[in-house]
Scaffold this motif. Structure first.
Motif, PDB file in Angstrom:
ATOM      1  N   UNK A  55      -5.061  24.706 104.508  1.00  0.00           N
ATOM      2  CA  UNK A  55      -5.150  25.712 105.418  1.00  0.00           C
ATOM      3  C   UNK A  55      -5.975  24.996 106.610  1.00  0.00           C
ATOM      4  N   UNK A  56      -5.835  25.357 107.869  1.00  0.00           N
ATOM      5  CA  UNK A  56      -6.795  24.951 108.883  1.00  0.00           C
ATOM      6  C   UNK A  56      -8.133  25.536 109.046  1.00  0.00           C
ATOM      7  N   UNK A  57      -8.959  24.994 110.006  1.00  0.00           N
ATOM      8  CA  UNK A  57     -10.340  25.505 110.102  1.00  0.00           C
ATOM      9  C   UNK A  57      -9.955  26.983 110.482  1.00  0.00           C
ATOM     10  N   UNK A  58     -11.163  27.628 110.665  1.00  0.00           N
ATOM     11  CA  UNK A  58     -11.217  29.074 111.446  1.00  0.00           C
ATOM     12  C   UNK A  58     -11.333  28.919 112.782  1.00  0.00           C
ATOM     13  N   UNK A  59     -10.273  29.533 113.607  1.00  0.00           N
ATOM     14  CA  UNK A  59     -10.318  29.495 115.051  1.00  0.00           C
ATOM     15  C   UNK A  59     -10.868  30.577 115.529  1.00  0.00           C
ATOM     16  N   UNK A  60     -12.247  30.248 115.979  1.00  0.00           N
ATOM     17  CA  UNK A  60     -12.950  31.299 116.734  1.00  0.00           C
ATOM     18  C   UNK A  60     -12.959  30.883 118.155  1.00  0.00           C
ATOM     19  N   UNK A  61     -13.119  32.237 118.852  1.00  0.00           N
ATOM     20  CA  UNK A  61     -13.393  32.140 120.049  1.00  0.00           C
ATOM     21  C   UNK A  61     -14.419  33.020 120.556  1.00  0.00           C
ATOM     22  N   UNK A  62     -15.321  32.505 121.378  1.00  0.00           N
ATOM     23  CA  UNK A  62     -16.533  33.247 121.693  1.00  0.00           C
ATOM     24  C   UNK A  62     -16.443  33.911 122.975  1.00  0.00           C
ATOM     25  N   UNK A  77      -7.024  41.292 121.948  1.00  0.00           N
ATOM     26  CA  UNK A  77      -6.189  40.510 122.554  1.00  0.00           C
ATOM     27  C   UNK A  77      -6.227  39.109 121.757  1.00  0.00           C
ATOM     28  N   UNK A  78      -7.433  38.722 121.394  1.00  0.00           N
ATOM     29  CA  UNK A  78      -7.637  37.554 120.783  1.00  0.00           C
ATOM     30  C   UNK A  78      -7.043  37.421 119.247  1.00  0.00           C
ATOM     31  N   UNK A  79      -7.247  38.546 118.585  1.00  0.00           N
ATOM     32  CA  UNK A  79      -6.539  38.730 117.354  1.00  0.00           C
ATOM     33  C   UNK A  79      -5.099  38.570 117.386  1.00  0.00           C
ATOM     34  N   UNK A  80      -4.627  39.449 118.316  1.00  0.00           N
ATOM     35  CA  UNK A  80      -3.096  39.570 118.386  1.00  0.00           C
ATOM     36  C   UNK A  80      -2.586  38.071 118.728  1.00  0.00           C
ATOM     37  N   UNK A  81      -3.353  37.216 119.280  1.00  0.00           N
ATOM     38  CA  UNK A  81      -2.779  35.746 119.735  1.00  0.00           C
ATOM     39  C   UNK A  81      -3.170  34.737 118.528  1.00  0.00           C
ATOM     40  N   UNK A  82      -3.704  35.304 117.511  1.00  0.00           N
ATOM     41  CA  UNK A  82      -3.935  34.421 116.270  1.00  0.00           C
ATOM     42  C   UNK A  82      -5.216  34.062 115.928  1.00  0.00           C
ATOM     43  N   UNK A  83      -6.145  34.719 116.811  1.00  0.00           N
ATOM     44  CA  UNK A  83      -7.773  34.155 116.449  1.00  0.00           C
ATOM     45  C   UNK A  83      -8.043  34.707 114.859  1.00  0.00           C
ATOM     46  N   UNK A  84      -8.577  33.882 113.896  1.00  0.00           N
ATOM     47  CA  UNK A  84      -8.959  34.125 112.702  1.00  0.00           C
ATOM     48  C   UNK A  84     -10.348  34.616 112.556  1.00  0.00           C
ATOM     49  N   UNK A 334     -15.034  19.830 110.866  1.00  0.00           N
ATOM     50  CA  UNK A 334     -15.513  21.155 111.113  1.00  0.00           C
ATOM     51  C   UNK A 334     -14.745  22.401 110.189  1.00  0.00           C
ATOM     52  N   UNK A 335     -15.691  23.301 109.776  1.00  0.00           N
ATOM     53  CA  UNK A 335     -15.366  24.367 109.183  1.00  0.00           C
ATOM     54  C   UNK A 335     -14.492  25.501 110.279  1.00  0.00           C
ATOM     55  N   UNK A 336     -15.080  25.615 111.323  1.00  0.00           N
ATOM     56  CA  UNK A 336     -14.445  26.477 112.225  1.00  0.00           C
ATOM     57  C   UNK A 336     -14.725  25.957 113.891  1.00  0.00           C
ATOM     58  N   UNK A 365      -3.754  21.981 115.374  1.00  0.00           N
ATOM     59  CA  UNK A 365      -3.267  22.594 113.776  1.00  0.00           C
ATOM     60  C   UNK A 365      -2.011  22.332 113.565  1.00  0.00           C
ATOM     61  N   UNK A 366      -1.038  22.780 114.470  1.00  0.00           N
ATOM     62  CA  UNK A 366       0.144  22.987 114.025  1.00  0.00           C
ATOM     63  C   UNK A 366       1.456  21.808 114.496  1.00  0.00           C
ATOM     64  N   UNK A 367       0.653  20.989 115.277  1.00  0.00           N
ATOM     65  CA  UNK A 367       1.738  20.403 116.295  1.00  0.00           C
ATOM     66  C   UNK A 367       1.291  18.792 116.088  1.00  0.00           C
ATOM     67  N   UNK A 368       0.084  18.573 115.540  1.00  0.00           N
ATOM     68  CA  UNK A 368      -0.275  17.077 115.041  1.00  0.00           C
ATOM     69  C   UNK A 368      -0.086  16.759 113.616  1.00  0.00           C
TER      70      UNK A 368
END
Length: 532
Positions: A55-62, A77-84, A334-336, A365-368
């Motif tokens: 699984x990928x790293x945790x994607x955080x947005x500050x 909004x961030x959670x709806x757009x896929x922020x984990x 990195x972990x996140x 995460x998903x295209x490389x």
């Protein structure tokens, strides 16, 4: 050679960088001891065996600005757009332990983050968000205990016990004395408070990362990669020693330690930096502190892309910078990760810019193919050489801190701050002279910049927060608040853990500023030596 050519022959840490590397540069290099396997000591190749292949790293947005209600909308909004994972930015008064209606808070409420004065604000901030399903990181240091306890109480109102909460508080006050300045109490009292948090979370919130020992802010202030590693790990050693002195067992608290680093555009050195930091920390924990649990030896870290490298000129170019920085963090294990928005050199990010920053991570995460194999740079002549060089330079700096009596004594002498300021000055000179190219600033500039409309914070927020505080104080049981604060001060005057009485105070609606003031009255405030 010209000056520019000379600069290219050194890394950001001032270490030699050759045009070509070969097997000769790794003569005597033993992969079994220097690398090991992913997920095994010395963790050079990563802290988990499979890293991102599972699984990928945790994607955080500050994020965080204005009122708790506005920030809550952004989080949804961030959670709806896929922020984990969520990452909370607090305004300056909150970071300094002042309520929004304090005289010193005037003009700063809601400016650089969200204003959180009380449990009521925390309830609004996380309203409707599943706190047992998202991981929350809070960038808060001196008053970290208050914000963590408010978060726990807010979760309990949702019916979620502390045992199900996951996340991180930054809680790294030593770097505040070095690089940022949002400290409150003297170093000894700050270390005691941090040790109290370790003990409290071990019992009450066992899955929580109790500290995020930060090199990021030192790097933003001008630290080189080697200085970033060295001063961060030196601070970490001080925290471990404080916890041991408080009677805690290393393997009880060390697995919950985490770290926070920057990712610059110098991709190769950044990858080497992360690998060197893991190897150094594993050895420190095993050999110096006798940690036996492999999780105690793991350097788990969050990364944020380099805000200091973003430019207000041609801001869209920052999208490219951030993508490269994010790639370096991922290749470094990195972990996140938080990827900065392209407009952050101008103002708080707009919703569109924040979404594009998140999309940058999702593309990585998903295209490389960088997530399909573990530690793809393992065995690289250049990266392994740079990893060794950085490790050696960082060890030299850590020893220099130790020779001064440890991180706190070195801070009191101004050692780390002076070293970082020298590095920052050198970089500024290189940019001014054109020796260091910054696209859009000193080369490839435009005669006229395109217009940009930044996100603006409503100045009415301060009045709104003050009104909320007045209502809170009018409706609460003041006698219960006074009794709880007195109990907190009694604990602070002795040797008891202050978090349990602090939790009681917040539960009866004592504000963050009132709790900080109660501790200020007992412990005092820190005044740096150069302020006299």
């Amino acid at each position: 050679m010209s000056g520019a050519d000379d600069r290219k022959q050194t890394t950001e840490s001032g270490l030699g960088l050759k045009p070509v590397y070969s097997a000769n540069d790794l003569a005597g290099f033993d992969p079994a001891t220097r690398l090991g396997e992913p997920g095994s000591y010395p963790f050079t190749r990563g802290v988990y065996p499979s890293m991102y292949t599972g699984r990928p790293w945790t994607m955080r947005q500050y994020a965080g600005f204005g009122t708790a209600r506005e920030s809550n909308q952004r989080y949804h909004e961030l959670v709806a757009n896929g922020t984990g994972g969520l990452s909370v930015a607090f305004d300056l008064p909150t970071q300094m332990g002042y309520d929004s209606d304090a005289p010193l808070a005037h003009g700063e409420v809601g400016k650089v983050g969200v204003a959180i004065d009380s449990l009521d604000d925390m309830l609004v901030l996380f309203d409707g968000l599943p706190l047992d399903q998202v991981s929350t990181s809070m960038t808060i240091n001196a008053p970290a205990s208050s914000l963590l306890l408010m978060y726990q109480l807010a979760a309990e109102r949702q019916g979620i016990p502390g045992t199900k909460l996951t996340g991180t508080i930054q809680n790294d006050v030593l770097k505040e004395y070095i690089a940022r300045g949002t400290y409150i109490y003297p170093p000894a009292e700050s270390l005691r408070l941090i040790s109290n948090i370790f003990e409290y979370c071990h019992t009450e919130i066992p899955r929580w990362n109790t500290i995020s020992i930060s090199g990021y802010h030192m790097a933003e202030a001008g630290a080189t990669p080697a200085q970033e590693i060295a001063f961060t790990l030196a601070n970490a050693k001080e925290y471990v020693q404080a916890a041991l002195a408080a009677g805690l067992d290393v393997d009880d608290f060390a697995p919950r330690l985490s770290f926070f680093f920057v990712a610059r555009t110098t991709l190769l050195e950044e990858v080497a930096k992360f690998r060197a930091a893991r190897r150094l920390w594993a050895r420190i924990m095993r050999d110096e502190f006798g940690a036996k649990n492999p999780k105690s030896q793991m350097l788990r870290f969050h990364t944020q892309t380099a805000g200091v490298q973003l430019t207000a000129q041609q801001p869209e170019v920052n999208l490219v910078r951030v993508a490269l920085q994010g790639l370096g963090a991922v290749l470094g294990g990195t972990q996140s990760l938080h990827t900065n928005s392209y407009d952050e050199a101008i103002a708080l990010p707009t919703a569109k810019a924040a979404r594009l920053a998140l999309r940058t991570q999702q593309i990585l995460a998903f295209e490389t193919d960088v997530t399909k194999t573990v530690d793809p740079f393992a065995g690289s002549y250049v990266v392994e050489s740079m990893t060794d060089d950085l490790e050696e330079e960082a060890m030299t700096l850590i020893q220099a801190v130790e020779d001064k009596g440890g991180a706190v004594r070195a801070i009191e002498e101004g050692f780390q701050k002076n070293e970082i300021e020298k590095s920052a000055y050198d970089v500024a000179l290189q940019i001014d002279s054109g020796e260091r190219v910054v696209v859009g600033v000193n080369k490839y500039t435009l005669d006229e910049e395109e217009p940009y409309e930044p996100l603006r914070v409503d100045p009415a927020i301060e009045a709104e927060q003050c009104e909320r505080l007045a209502t809170l104080r009018a409706n609460r049981d003041q006698g219960a608040v006074d009794a709880a604060l007195e109990k907190l001060q009694t604990a602070a005057s002795g040797t008891d853990n202050v978090l349990w009485p602090m939790r009681e105070a917040h539960a009866v609606d004592a504000t963050g500023g009132e709790v900080s003031d109660a501790l200020r009255a007992v412990w005092g405030k820190y005044t740096p030596r150069d302020a006299f």
